[in-house]
Write a protein that holds these residues in place. Structure first.
Motif, PDB file in Angstrom:
ATOM      1  N   PHE A  19      35.966  34.073  33.153  1.00 30.73           N
ATOM      2  CA  PHE A  19      37.303  33.971  33.745  1.00 30.73           C
ATOM      3  C   PHE A  19      38.322  34.041  32.625  1.00 30.73           C
ATOM      4  CE2 PHE A  19      40.929  31.112  34.783  1.00 30.73           C
ATOM      5  CZ  PHE A  19      41.573  32.003  35.633  1.00 30.73           C
ATOM      6  N   ASN A  20      39.205  35.023  32.690  1.00 36.45           N
ATOM      7  CA  ASN A  20      40.182  35.273  31.632  1.00 36.45           C
ATOM      8  C   ASN A  20      41.593  35.049  32.163  1.00 36.45           C
ATOM      9  OD1 ASN A  20      41.148  36.127  29.112  1.00 36.45           O
ATOM     10  ND2 ASN A  20      41.335  38.258  29.787  1.00 36.45           N
ATOM     11  N   LEU A  21      42.278  34.062  31.605  1.00 36.31           N
ATOM     12  CA  LEU A  21      43.669  33.783  31.974  1.00 36.31           C
ATOM     13  C   LEU A  21      44.555  34.434  30.922  1.00 36.31           C
ATOM     14  CD1 LEU A  21      45.356  32.268  34.099  1.00 36.31           C
ATOM     15  CD2 LEU A  21      45.370  30.293  32.558  1.00 36.31           C
ATOM     16  N   LEU A  27      29.204  30.411  31.582  1.00 36.23           N
ATOM     17  CA  LEU A  27      30.584  30.548  32.068  1.00 36.23           C
ATOM     18  C   LEU A  27      31.504  30.449  30.861  1.00 36.23           C
ATOM     19  CD1 LEU A  27      33.008  30.423  34.101  1.00 36.23           C
ATOM     20  CD2 LEU A  27      32.650  27.934  34.154  1.00 36.23           C
ATOM     21  N   ILE A  28      32.330  31.476  30.662  1.00 33.88           N
ATOM     22  CA  ILE A  28      33.341  31.418  29.613  1.00 33.88           C
ATOM     23  C   ILE A  28      34.716  31.452  30.265  1.00 33.88           C
ATOM     24  CG2 ILE A  28      34.362  32.559  27.610  1.00 33.88           C
ATOM     25  CD1 ILE A  28      31.669  33.530  26.781  1.00 33.88           C
ATOM     26  N   ILE A  29      35.522  30.471  29.913  1.00 35.73           N
ATOM     27  CA  ILE A  29      36.918  30.406  30.349  1.00 35.73           C
ATOM     28  C   ILE A  29      37.762  30.739  29.129  1.00 35.73           C
ATOM     29  CG2 ILE A  29      38.747  28.898  31.214  1.00 35.73           C
ATOM     30  CD1 ILE A  29      36.262  27.147  32.305  1.00 35.73           C
ATOM     31  N   SER A  30      38.577  31.766  29.218  1.00 34.74           N
ATOM     32  CA  SER A  30      39.346  32.190  28.043  1.00 34.74           C
ATOM     33  C   SER A  30      40.834  32.232  28.342  1.00 34.74           C
ATOM     34  CB  SER A  30      38.876  33.558  27.544  1.00 34.74           C
ATOM     35  OG  SER A  30      39.108  34.566  28.501  1.00 34.74           O
ATOM     36  N   LEU A  31      41.607  32.070  27.283  1.00 40.24           N
ATOM     37  CA  LEU A  31      43.064  32.062  27.387  1.00 40.24           C
ATOM     38  C   LEU A  31      43.631  32.845  26.209  1.00 40.24           C
ATOM     39  CD1 LEU A  31      45.715  31.024  28.632  1.00 40.24           C
ATOM     40  CD2 LEU A  31      45.395  28.896  27.363  1.00 40.24           C
ATOM     41  N   GLY A  32      44.272  33.972  26.502  1.00 39.66           N
ATOM     42  CA  GLY A  32      44.872  34.795  25.454  1.00 39.66           C
ATOM     43  C   GLY A  32      46.305  34.372  25.178  1.00 39.66           C
ATOM     44  N   ILE A  33      46.871  34.866  24.062  1.00 44.43           N
ATOM     45  CA  ILE A  33      48.249  34.482  23.704  1.00 44.43           C
ATOM     46  C   ILE A  33      49.100  35.671  23.234  1.00 44.43           C
ATOM     47  CG2 ILE A  33      47.652  32.111  23.082  1.00 44.43           C
ATOM     48  CD1 ILE A  33      48.396  34.564  20.341  1.00 44.43           C
ATOM     49  N   SER A  34      48.508  36.866  23.155  1.00 43.98           N
ATOM     50  CA  SER A  34      49.223  37.962  22.490  1.00 43.98           C
ATOM     51  C   SER A  34      50.509  38.378  23.181  1.00 43.98           C
ATOM     52  CB  SER A  34      48.295  39.180  22.342  1.00 43.98           C
ATOM     53  OG  SER A  34      47.372  38.949  21.308  1.00 43.98           O
ATOM     54  N   ASN A  35      50.637  38.082  24.471  1.00 39.65           N
ATOM     55  CA  ASN A  35      51.871  38.435  25.169  1.00 39.65           C
ATOM     56  C   ASN A  35      52.828  37.248  25.242  1.00 39.65           C
ATOM     57  OD1 ASN A  35      53.529  40.266  26.556  1.00 39.65           O
ATOM     58  ND2 ASN A  35      52.845  39.508  28.532  1.00 39.65           N
ATOM     59  N   HIS A  36      52.716  36.358  24.279  1.00 41.03           N
ATOM     60  CA  HIS A  36      53.596  35.185  24.197  1.00 41.03           C
ATOM     61  C   HIS A  36      54.665  35.448  23.147  1.00 41.03           C
ATOM     62  CE1 HIS A  36      54.943  31.059  23.654  1.00 41.03           C
ATOM     63  NE2 HIS A  36      54.213  30.685  24.685  1.00 41.03           N
ATOM     64  N   PRO A  37      55.913  34.973  23.385  1.00 42.07           N
ATOM     65  CA  PRO A  37      56.922  35.090  22.321  1.00 42.07           C
ATOM     66  C   PRO A  37      56.373  34.496  21.028  1.00 42.07           C
ATOM     67  CG  PRO A  37      57.891  34.217  24.337  1.00 42.07           C
ATOM     68  CD  PRO A  37      56.403  34.262  24.569  1.00 42.07           C
ATOM     69  N   ASP A  95      24.928  44.325  34.257  1.00 39.58           N
ATOM     70  CA  ASP A  95      24.577  44.038  35.650  1.00 39.58           C
ATOM     71  C   ASP A  95      24.361  42.550  35.895  1.00 39.58           C
ATOM     72  OD1 ASP A  95      24.630  46.740  36.404  1.00 39.58           O
ATOM     73  OD2 ASP A  95      22.596  47.033  35.607  1.00 39.58           O
ATOM     74  N   LYS A  96      24.653  41.734  34.869  1.00 44.36           N
ATOM     75  CA  LYS A  96      24.431  40.296  34.980  1.00 44.36           C
ATOM     76  C   LYS A  96      25.687  39.500  34.669  1.00 44.36           C
ATOM     77  CE  LYS A  96      19.527  40.600  33.723  1.00 44.36           C
ATOM     78  NZ  LYS A  96      18.490  40.136  32.762  1.00 44.36           N
ATOM     79  N   ILE A  97      26.842  40.109  34.877  1.00 43.39           N
ATOM     80  CA  ILE A  97      28.091  39.415  34.552  1.00 43.39           C
ATOM     81  C   ILE A  97      29.176  39.748  35.571  1.00 43.39           C
ATOM     82  CG2 ILE A  97      28.847  41.259  32.980  1.00 43.39           C
ATOM     83  CD1 ILE A  97      30.213  39.025  31.295  1.00 43.39           C
ATOM     84  N   ILE A  98      29.958  38.751  35.895  1.00 44.70           N
ATOM     85  CA  ILE A  98      31.158  38.921  36.721  1.00 44.70           C
ATOM     86  C   ILE A  98      32.350  38.570  35.840  1.00 44.70           C
ATOM     87  CG2 ILE A  98      32.439  38.103  38.744  1.00 44.70           C
ATOM     88  CD1 ILE A  98      29.692  37.233  39.908  1.00 44.70           C
ATOM     89  N   VAL A  99      33.349  39.439  35.829  1.00 41.23           N
ATOM     90  CA  VAL A  99      34.546  39.197  35.033  1.00 41.23           C
ATOM     91  C   VAL A  99      35.744  39.095  35.972  1.00 41.23           C
ATOM     92  CG1 VAL A  99      36.041  39.988  33.161  1.00 41.23           C
ATOM     93  CG2 VAL A  99      33.586  40.469  33.080  1.00 41.23           C
ATOM     94  N   ALA A 100      36.482  38.005  35.854  1.00 36.09           N
ATOM     95  CA  ALA A 100      37.697  37.813  36.654  1.00 36.09           C
ATOM     96  C   ALA A 100      38.861  37.569  35.712  1.00 36.09           C
ATOM     97  CB  ALA A 100      37.527  36.613  37.589  1.00 36.09           C
ATOM     98  N   ALA A 101      40.022  38.088  36.073  1.00 42.92           N
ATOM     99  CA  ALA A 101      41.200  37.898  35.213  1.00 42.92           C
ATOM    100  C   ALA A 101      42.455  37.815  36.066  1.00 42.92           C
ATOM    101  CB  ALA A 101      41.322  39.042  34.211  1.00 42.92           C
ATOM    102  N   THR A 102      43.404  37.060  35.568  1.00 45.31           N
ATOM    103  CA  THR A 102      44.714  36.970  36.214  1.00 45.31           C
ATOM    104  C   THR A 102      45.739  36.555  35.172  1.00 45.31           C
ATOM    105  OG1 THR A 102      45.882  36.059  38.145  1.00 45.31           O
ATOM    106  CG2 THR A 102      44.565  34.525  36.862  1.00 45.31           C
ATOM    107  N   GLY A 103      47.000  36.521  35.566  1.00 44.39           N
ATOM    108  CA  GLY A 103      48.054  36.043  34.684  1.00 44.39           C
ATOM    109  C   GLY A 103      48.323  34.570  34.927  1.00 44.39           C
ATOM    110  N   ASP A 104      48.669  33.850  33.853  1.00 42.49           N
ATOM    111  CA  ASP A 104      49.024  32.441  34.028  1.00 42.49           C
ATOM    112  C   ASP A 104      50.343  32.294  34.774  1.00 42.49           C
ATOM    113  OD1 ASP A 104      50.532  33.469  31.953  1.00 42.49           O
ATOM    114  OD2 ASP A 104      50.181  31.801  30.582  1.00 42.49           O
ATOM    115  N   HIS A 105      51.234  33.249  34.536  1.00 44.98           N
ATOM    116  CA  HIS A 105      52.532  33.319  35.213  1.00 44.98           C
ATOM    117  C   HIS A 105      53.123  34.679  34.903  1.00 44.98           C
ATOM    118  CE1 HIS A 105      54.265  32.670  31.224  1.00 44.98           C
ATOM    119  NE2 HIS A 105      53.490  31.604  31.098  1.00 44.98           N
ATOM    120  N   ALA A 106      54.203  35.024  35.565  1.00 40.31           N
ATOM    121  CA  ALA A 106      54.862  36.297  35.289  1.00 40.31           C
ATOM    122  C   ALA A 106      55.569  36.234  33.940  1.00 40.31           C
ATOM    123  CB  ALA A 106      55.873  36.607  36.395  1.00 40.31           C
TER     124      ALA A 106
END
Length: 644
Positions: A271-273, A425-435, A489-500
């Motif tokens: 899951f990638n936020l 299960l990996i939960i990730s949080l990126g930052i590159s689109n942050h001021p 074939d053994k992985i599910i990847v989900a992603a969304t934005g934390d906010h606009a």
């Protein structure tokens, strides 16, 4: 007393004029020019200002009544009062100017009045925030303006106190009546109404157009509301078990169970936020979408994507709390419960199913105390910038105030999955689109937008779009590696934005929900796609992410239900066909801003953009958002043992 009343009236008028000017500039620069009826903003703004400055000047007002005692106490306090009041006026004047600027820039970024997110300066990475503020805003100029204004007001105050008034010869009874009227008038000013306490945090909305409500507030008063809300969150009040039963009857049961699943605990989950991954920047323009998504574009075309989708909140930590821990409390991770293991969190459910759980972050895991809280929840490994910079020699070169480039985080995640010996299960949080928007790809974008498009951005649009494109491209490159890996074939990847994206202005007339929307992306191996129902125009929000993942990966597993649904199963209960954000919610009938008594129909069934066609809400829709938020806290309090 007359000098003191003169002081109060003159400086209140000056401060009100400053805030009125602030509102005029905000309306002109930050709101669409074809919106009418600006008058209410200034009228209600005067009410807010009157309340604020009546409270601020209360010590001076009370000093006026003490002056009546001068003949009895035989002390000459005039000089002392002049010095103290001039210092007080100077301090207030300095604060007024500072808050006028803060309010403007805060709204520009968050599209909201000052709220408790402002305390991120304390709870977030303080040094990073100060660095961004220093580099992106005219701090020195603002401080100089405030200082000069404070000195001038202090000087003006000394002149006011030197005014010679004629001695009053009125009978004592007239003076008593006048003072009673004065006290009553001041009380009305403090309450903004002759009968009840008006313009409170719970009743400040006067318009169905949210920006008018936010801009009309006084920023000093808004900060006091935010402070109370922030402190209240730390109190964690007890809840009534009978009220919980009533809420479940009116909304939905607190628990749900996944169906039979032969792939139970066999699939890796990622899951990638993604930071500020808003859809508004794309504006439903396919050419622009292809350019800004980069290598992610092909995956958006071939996999499952929901675009009529809302984030939980306007903040990263708040959205993360709601998704992972089902917590509406923003400071949960640094609260008195920071070492308490919560049942039925995402981590708890996957750990009990036999998963190894990893949290990966391109920033510093000390952020909001998230590292200690995650360890208390049972996370097996935490990866952050410190570890990534040790393992990848070039990572340190990309360091900016909030972290390093997302690509290094994705490299590490791929490595973990590639070497995994058990479901992970990996939960990730990126930052590159942050001021401050320093990260960009090798092929820098060079977009030349027209003036109307540029006006939508409240910062350097080229830097913002380059950071946005880089973040999307990095995730797309990672997905390319996943789809060519031995575990594809053994992985599910989900992603969304934390906010606009906060620094992109949207049209409040037709983008009440669309302007804050984020995508929900899913990569699912072909062998899991047998019984999938996919409606790309289905409405959803953050609450639906893990119910979808649970049903894809777990067998007859009980999980906490906060109105979430499996986005890839056929709708079976209309109660769950809604999207929820803290400021607006939506269902198949329309969009409902919480500040409005009306709903707004969609322009069409393929978009979250609303039309001007409004309708009155029935009782169930009018109460739904409030009941949902109450239920959200109830289930958290129940898990924390706060029952009575």
């Amino acid at each position: 007393m007359r000098k003191i009343i003169t002081q109060i009236l003159i400086f209140t008028a000056i401060y009100m004029a400053i805030f009125a000017l602030m509102r005029a500039v905000m309306l002109y620069n930050l709101i669409e020019h074809d919106i009418d009826d600006w008058g209410g903003v200034f009228w209600h703004g005067l009410g807010h200002d009157m309340r604020t400055f009546s409270a601020i000047f209360l010590p001076i007002f009370l000093s006026g009544f003490l002056s009546y005692l001068g003949g009895f106490i035989k002390l000459n306090l005039a000089k002392f009062y002049q010095i103290i009041s001039s210092i007080y006026i100077a301090i207030v004047s300095f604060i007024v100017v500072i808050f006028a600027f803060i309010n403007y820039y805060y709204y520009q970024i968050y599209q909201n009045k000052i709220d408790m997110f402002i305390f991120g300066l304390k709870d977030d990475d303080t040094a990073a925030l100060i660095s961004i503020i220093w580099n992106d805003y005219p701090v020195i100029l603002i401080l100089l303006c405030a200082l000069v204004f404070a000195i001038l007001c202090g000087y003006l105050n000394s002149k006011i106190l030197k005014i010679k008034f004629k001695k009053s010869n009125q009978p004592i009874w007239i003076l008593i009546i006048c003072n009673i009227i004065l006290i009553y008038a001041y009380t009305v000013a403090l309450r903004a109404h002759p009968v009840y306490n008006a313009l409170r945090a719970s009743t400040y909305q006067f318009s169905t157009f949210k920006p008018f409500n936010e801009i009309s507030t006084n920023p000093i008063m808004a900060l006091s509301w935010a402070s109370k809300e922030y402190k209240n969150q730390a109190n964690f009040p007890y809840v009534d078990i009978n009220r919980g039963k009533e809420l479940q009857k009116r909304l939905f049961d607190m628990f749900a169970t996944t169906k039979q699943n032969s792939n139970h605990a066999k699939m890796h989950i990622h899951f990638n936020l993604m930071e500020s991954f808003g859809l508004g920047l794309l504006q439903e323009d396919e050419k622009l979408e292809k350019l800004l998504l980069g290598s992610l574009y092909s995956h958006f075309q071939s996999d499952f994507v929901f675009k009529r989708f809302l984030p939980s909140t306007n903040g990263t930590i708040d959205s993360l709390n709601r998704i992972l821990f089902q917590s509406p409390i923003i400071n949960l991770t640094s609260s008195k419960f920071q070492k308490t293991k919560l049942p039925y969190t995402v981590i708890d459910i996957y750990k009990k199913a036999g998963y190894r759980v990893v949290f990966a972050y391109a920033g510093n895991s000390a952020w909001y105390n998230i590292n200690y809280f995650l360890k208390a929840q049972g996370v097996d490994e935490i990866i952050d910038e410190t570890i990534l910079m040790q393992e990848y020699t070039n990572a340190k070169e990309s360091k900016h105030p909030y972290g390093i480039k997302d690509e290094y985080m994705y490299n590490k995640i791929y490595e973990i999955f590639n070497n995994a010996t058990k479901p992970t299960l990996i939960i990730s949080l990126g930052i590159s689109n942050h001021p401050p928007y320093l990260h960009k790809g090798k092929n820098e974008l060079n977009l030349d937008l027209n003036s109307s498009e540029i006006s939508r951005y409240s910062t350097d649009y080229k830097a913002l779009l380059n950071a946005y494109s880089y973040a999307n491209n990095s995730f797309g490159d990672y997905l390319n590696k996943i789809k060519n890996s031995k575990f594809k074939d053994k992985i599910i990847v989900a992603a969304t934005g934390d906010h606009a994206n906060r620094e992109y202005k949207f049209d409040y007339k037709n983008e009440i929900a669309f302007g804050i929307s984020v995508p929900f992306y899913l990569y699912i191996p072909q062998n899991l796609q047998n019984n999938i129902y996919y409606d790309k125009d289905r409405i959803g929000s953050h609450k639906d992410i893990f119910p979808t993942l649970y049903n894809l990966s777990l067998n007859e597993t009980k999980y906490l239900n906060i109105g979430g649904k499996n986005m890839l199963s056929k709708p079976s209960d209309e109660r769950f066909e809604f999207a929820m954000h803290i400021n607006v919610w939506a269902d198949n009938d329309g969009i409902y801003p919480i500040s409005s008594t009306k709903g707004y129909r969609y322009q069409n069934s393929n978009t979250l953009k609303n039309s001007n066609d409004s309708f009155e809400l029935d009782e169930s829709k009018a109460q739904f958002h409030k009941l949902y938020e109450e239920f959200s806290y109830y289930q958290l309090a129940w898990r924390l043992g706060l029952m009575k």
